[in-house]
Write a protein that holds these residues in place. Sequence first.
Motif, PDB file in Angstrom:
ATOM      1  N   ALA A  79       2.752 -12.154  12.181  1.00 27.18           N
ATOM      2  CA  ALA A  79       2.870 -11.508  10.875  1.00 27.18           C
ATOM      3  C   ALA A  79       3.804 -12.331   9.996  1.00 27.18           C
ATOM      4  N   VAL A  80       3.755 -12.046   8.693  1.00 28.20           N
ATOM      5  CA  VAL A  80       4.743 -12.613   7.781  1.00 28.20           C
ATOM      6  C   VAL A  80       5.552 -11.436   7.221  1.00 28.20           C
ATOM      7  N   ILE A  81       6.863 -11.614   7.184  1.00 21.62           N
ATOM      8  CA  ILE A  81       7.741 -10.627   6.546  1.00 21.62           C
ATOM      9  C   ILE A  81       8.401 -11.345   5.369  1.00 21.62           C
ATOM     10  N   ALA A  82       8.113 -10.890   4.162  1.00 22.64           N
ATOM     11  CA  ALA A  82       8.715 -11.541   2.991  1.00 22.64           C
ATOM     12  C   ALA A  82       9.202 -10.477   2.011  1.00 22.64           C
ATOM     13  N   GLN A  83      10.074 -10.920   1.093  1.00 22.43           N
ATOM     14  CA  GLN A  83      10.573  -9.986   0.070  1.00 22.43           C
ATOM     15  C   GLN A  83       9.429  -9.541  -0.827  1.00 22.43           C
ATOM     16  N   SER A  84       8.575 -10.514  -1.212  1.00 24.35           N
ATOM     17  CA  SER A  84       7.389 -10.191  -2.006  1.00 24.35           C
ATOM     18  C   SER A  84       6.367 -11.301  -1.829  1.00 24.35           C
ATOM     19  N   TYR A  85       5.142 -11.006  -2.272  1.00 23.23           N
ATOM     20  CA  TYR A  85       4.035 -11.947  -2.079  1.00 23.23           C
ATOM     21  C   TYR A  85       3.323 -12.246  -3.386  1.00 23.23           C
ATOM     22  N   ALA A  86       2.713 -13.416  -3.442  1.00 24.54           N
ATOM     23  CA  ALA A  86       1.788 -13.699  -4.542  1.00 24.54           C
ATOM     24  C   ALA A  86       0.513 -12.889  -4.275  1.00 24.54           C
ATOM     25  N   ARG A  87      -0.118 -12.475  -5.358  1.00 25.24           N
ATOM     26  CA  ARG A  87      -1.202 -11.504  -5.278  1.00 25.24           C
ATOM     27  C   ARG A  87      -2.397 -11.955  -4.437  1.00 25.24           C
ATOM     28  N   ILE A  88      -2.906 -13.157  -4.707  1.00 24.64           N
ATOM     29  CA  ILE A  88      -4.149 -13.572  -4.034  1.00 24.64           C
ATOM     30  C   ILE A  88      -3.890 -13.741  -2.537  1.00 24.64           C
ATOM     31  N   PHE A  89      -2.737 -14.342  -2.204  1.00 25.87           N
ATOM     32  CA  PHE A  89      -2.401 -14.547  -0.793  1.00 25.87           C
ATOM     33  C   PHE A  89      -2.323 -13.211  -0.052  1.00 25.87           C
ATOM     34  N   TYR A  90      -1.673 -12.241  -0.671  1.00 23.99           N
ATOM     35  CA  TYR A  90      -1.497 -10.920  -0.058  1.00 23.99           C
ATOM     36  C   TYR A  90      -2.849 -10.286   0.246  1.00 23.99           C
ATOM     37  N   ARG A  91      -3.726 -10.348  -0.748  1.00 27.48           N
ATOM     38  CA  ARG A  91      -5.069  -9.784  -0.596  1.00 27.48           C
ATOM     39  C   ARG A  91      -5.860 -10.542   0.480  1.00 27.48           C
ATOM     40  N   ASN A  92      -5.720 -11.867   0.470  1.00 27.02           N
ATOM     41  CA  ASN A  92      -6.403 -12.677   1.484  1.00 27.02           C
ATOM     42  C   ASN A  92      -5.966 -12.298   2.896  1.00 27.02           C
ATOM     43  N   CYS A  93      -4.673 -12.029   3.073  1.00 25.23           N
ATOM     44  CA  CYS A  93      -4.155 -11.681   4.402  1.00 25.23           C
ATOM     45  C   CYS A  93      -4.840 -10.422   4.918  1.00 25.23           C
ATOM     46  N   ILE A  94      -4.871  -9.390   4.088  1.00 22.44           N
ATOM     47  CA  ILE A  94      -5.507  -8.135   4.505  1.00 22.44           C
ATOM     48  C   ILE A  94      -6.986  -8.385   4.788  1.00 22.44           C
ATOM     49  N   ASN A  95      -7.643  -9.122   3.894  1.00 19.72           N
ATOM     50  CA  ASN A  95      -9.068  -9.433   4.077  1.00 19.72           C
ATOM     51  C   ASN A  95      -9.339 -10.180   5.377  1.00 19.72           C
ATOM     52  N   CYS A  96      -8.359 -10.970   5.817  1.00 19.40           N
ATOM     53  CA  CYS A  96      -8.526 -11.752   7.049  1.00 19.40           C
ATOM     54  C   CYS A  96      -8.030 -10.991   8.277  1.00 19.40           C
ATOM     55  N   GLY A  97      -7.555  -9.783   8.084  1.00 22.31           N
ATOM     56  CA  GLY A  97      -7.063  -9.012   9.226  1.00 22.31           C
ATOM     57  C   GLY A  97      -5.701  -9.480   9.712  1.00 22.31           C
ATOM     58  N   PHE A  98      -4.831  -9.877   8.765  1.00 24.28           N
ATOM     59  CA  PHE A  98      -3.518 -10.397   9.130  1.00 24.28           C
ATOM     60  C   PHE A  98      -2.412  -9.536   8.510  1.00 24.28           C
ATOM     61  N   TYR A  99      -1.412  -9.201   9.318  1.00 25.22           N
ATOM     62  CA  TYR A  99      -0.346  -8.312   8.861  1.00 25.22           C
ATOM     63  C   TYR A  99       0.642  -8.993   7.920  1.00 25.22           C
ATOM     64  N   VAL A 100       0.891  -8.348   6.782  1.00 21.76           N
ATOM     65  CA  VAL A 100       1.946  -8.799   5.871  1.00 21.76           C
ATOM     66  C   VAL A 100       2.872  -7.619   5.600  1.00 21.76           C
ATOM     67  N   ILE A 101       4.158  -7.901   5.675  1.00 22.48           N
ATOM     68  CA  ILE A 101       5.153  -6.839   5.485  1.00 22.48           C
ATOM     69  C   ILE A 101       6.060  -7.217   4.323  1.00 22.48           C
ATOM     70  N   GLU A 102       6.250  -6.266   3.416  1.00 25.99           N
ATOM     71  CA  GLU A 102       7.201  -6.460   2.324  1.00 25.99           C
ATOM     72  C   GLU A 102       8.524  -5.830   2.726  1.00 25.99           C
ATOM     73  N   LEU A 103       9.579  -6.626   2.691  1.00 19.70           N
ATOM     74  CA  LEU A 103      10.889  -6.126   3.107  1.00 19.70           C
ATOM     75  C   LEU A 103      11.977  -6.680   2.188  1.00 19.70           C
ATOM     76  N   PRO A 104      12.700  -5.792   1.493  1.00 20.59           N
ATOM     77  CA  PRO A 104      13.778  -6.277   0.623  1.00 20.59           C
ATOM     78  C   PRO A 104      14.810  -7.075   1.439  1.00 20.59           C
ATOM     79  N   ASN A 105      15.287  -8.158   0.874  1.00 25.92           N
ATOM     80  CA  ASN A 105      16.300  -9.021   1.521  1.00 25.92           C
ATOM     81  C   ASN A 105      15.886  -9.532   2.898  1.00 25.92           C
ATOM     82  N   ALA A 106      14.593  -9.714   3.100  1.00 25.42           N
ATOM     83  CA  ALA A 106      14.093 -10.113   4.426  1.00 25.42           C
ATOM     84  C   ALA A 106      14.860 -11.293   5.040  1.00 25.42           C
TER      85      ALA A 106
END
Lengths: 161, 430
Positions: A79-106
């Motif tokens: 998985a990737v844990i980041a403070q925030s994501y760029a839009r297309i990448f975030y959508r691509n991750c979900i579309n590819c079945g890959f976990y993305v986590i948004e976490l403040p101050n990651a």
Amino acid sequence: MPKAHVYKRDHINTDEIIPARYLNTDDAVVLAKHCMEDIDEGFMKKISAGDIIVAGDDFGCGSSREHAVWSIQGAKIGAVIAQSYARIFYRNCINCGFYVIELPNAPQVINDGDEIEIDYKAGEINNKTQKKKISFEPLPDFALEIINDGGLLEHIKKKVK
Amino acid sequence: MVKKVKGKIMQMTITEKILARAAGLSSVKPGQLINAKLDRIMCHDVTTPPAISMLKAKDIDTVFDTDKIIVTPDHFQPAKDIQSAQLLKRLDTWAKEKCIKNYYKVGKAGVCHAILPEQGHIKPGHVTIGGDSHTCTYGAFAAFSTGVGSTDLAAGIATGELWFRVPESIKFVLNGKLPFGVYSKDVILEVIRIIGTDGALYKAMEFVGPALKEMTMEARMTITNMAIEAGGKSGIIGFDEITKKYLDEHLKAGDTDYTIYESDAGAKYCQTIEIDCSKLEPMVAFPHLPSNGKKITECAGLAMDQAYIGSCTNGRIEDFRIAAKIMKGKKVKCRTIVVPATPVIWKQCIDEGIAEIFYNAECVFSAPTCGACLGGFMGILAEGERCVSTTNRNFVGRMGHPKSEVYLASPATAAASAIEGKLVDPRNYL
């Protein structure tokens, strides 16, 4: 136990995750060999299956290339844990079945090398090294469903059936 | 017939109105998830072959509309190596097998975001997706367009629909008149400098104001093209006489079958940013972010190894006219690569004598391709080299070696800098 690889940086972009010089293939195994190459040349040598990438804001900005996600998946990152994501990448991750986590101050709350376990549905990161549990906003159910199905197309196919 | 949609009771932005129409709803609001019908899908050689393979792997054989899918290889065309030749072959085989009507084969092919408007595939009110982040370019035509990855592209190709979250809109008011030697590229670099590369994350960037009235469609496309560099989902500019004139010249003769949407006076914006364009100077975005803009007067003199004039951002005829005006009768001091974005633009350069000016100035004059903009080929940088480029990104390794550097600028600044082999103020050369 999955380990965290922390990049205390914002705007890690798709050109750094998978440089365009490797876009002449869409083979995830080949792409994985060059994953994160332009930000961390030794990346592939230090990771093990299931490890986590941790970063700052705007992770995955730039190109729409899904190759960025495939290279991370090919590298067997969990998985990737980041403070925030760029839009297309975030959508691509979900579309590819890959976990993305948004976490403040990651990149501040997780240290490089920390051993962590993630409960994606409950929204909890168990940091075994720091003996600390951190909550995060879990993905909405429809996105978790897509990820559990292995990606958007498999999800659509299942729904149609 | 040109239809005009007047404001309904609910006050909406142009983006909300277009998305509502595509979703078959009377109104939408930011944050709402909608399923929208797609008017056009743009396909190129890097992201479409994987989409085709995904569909094959899932036994999905349908293409929603062979007239609405536009295919043009551009990133690595003509094939730069064996592997990219394989990608081009996969795209070619599929386009022929599916009888894609608008397939621009090599010779007719060019940089996608220049080809689609030029060949009359983009109309006001459209919803377009493309397997490329710079798909936001088409918003210059009062349309909604956004970039997607291969999976969304595959879903779009098969079904003609895609889900979207209706974005909030940021309004950018471009006041004043552009001073001499300052161009739309300088405006968008200033916008990105102000708000940062994630300043418009998930948002629609709506550009309004008097400065746009003096910009051609080519100049406006430079602005919407770089919406993604501020993290934007889309960039959009309203319809006016300039839009109409371009469409009259590029759509099939007499085709006025499109709908014009306008933002209502009471439409809601999450932010409004005013820029006095009359105070702008030529801008250069320093490595390694498009938001690292500096005024040319603060950075002139830095030595360059290469100048690159081309791409979906600044590879249109107007860009080469400006560059040629500066280069006429001079010779370049650093290697300079000129890449018209489409075969039509390439021919215009020949017909107008612009290509000869580049030849005499000792530039390379290339066939259309995305080329070195994304570090593909035709001008890759070596370790430690610096390039002043009219392209859109200056990330680490973008145009070659991870230790090379890209400086983003207007065609005028790139051309003048090519003449001197260092960053210079183009206003002294025009």
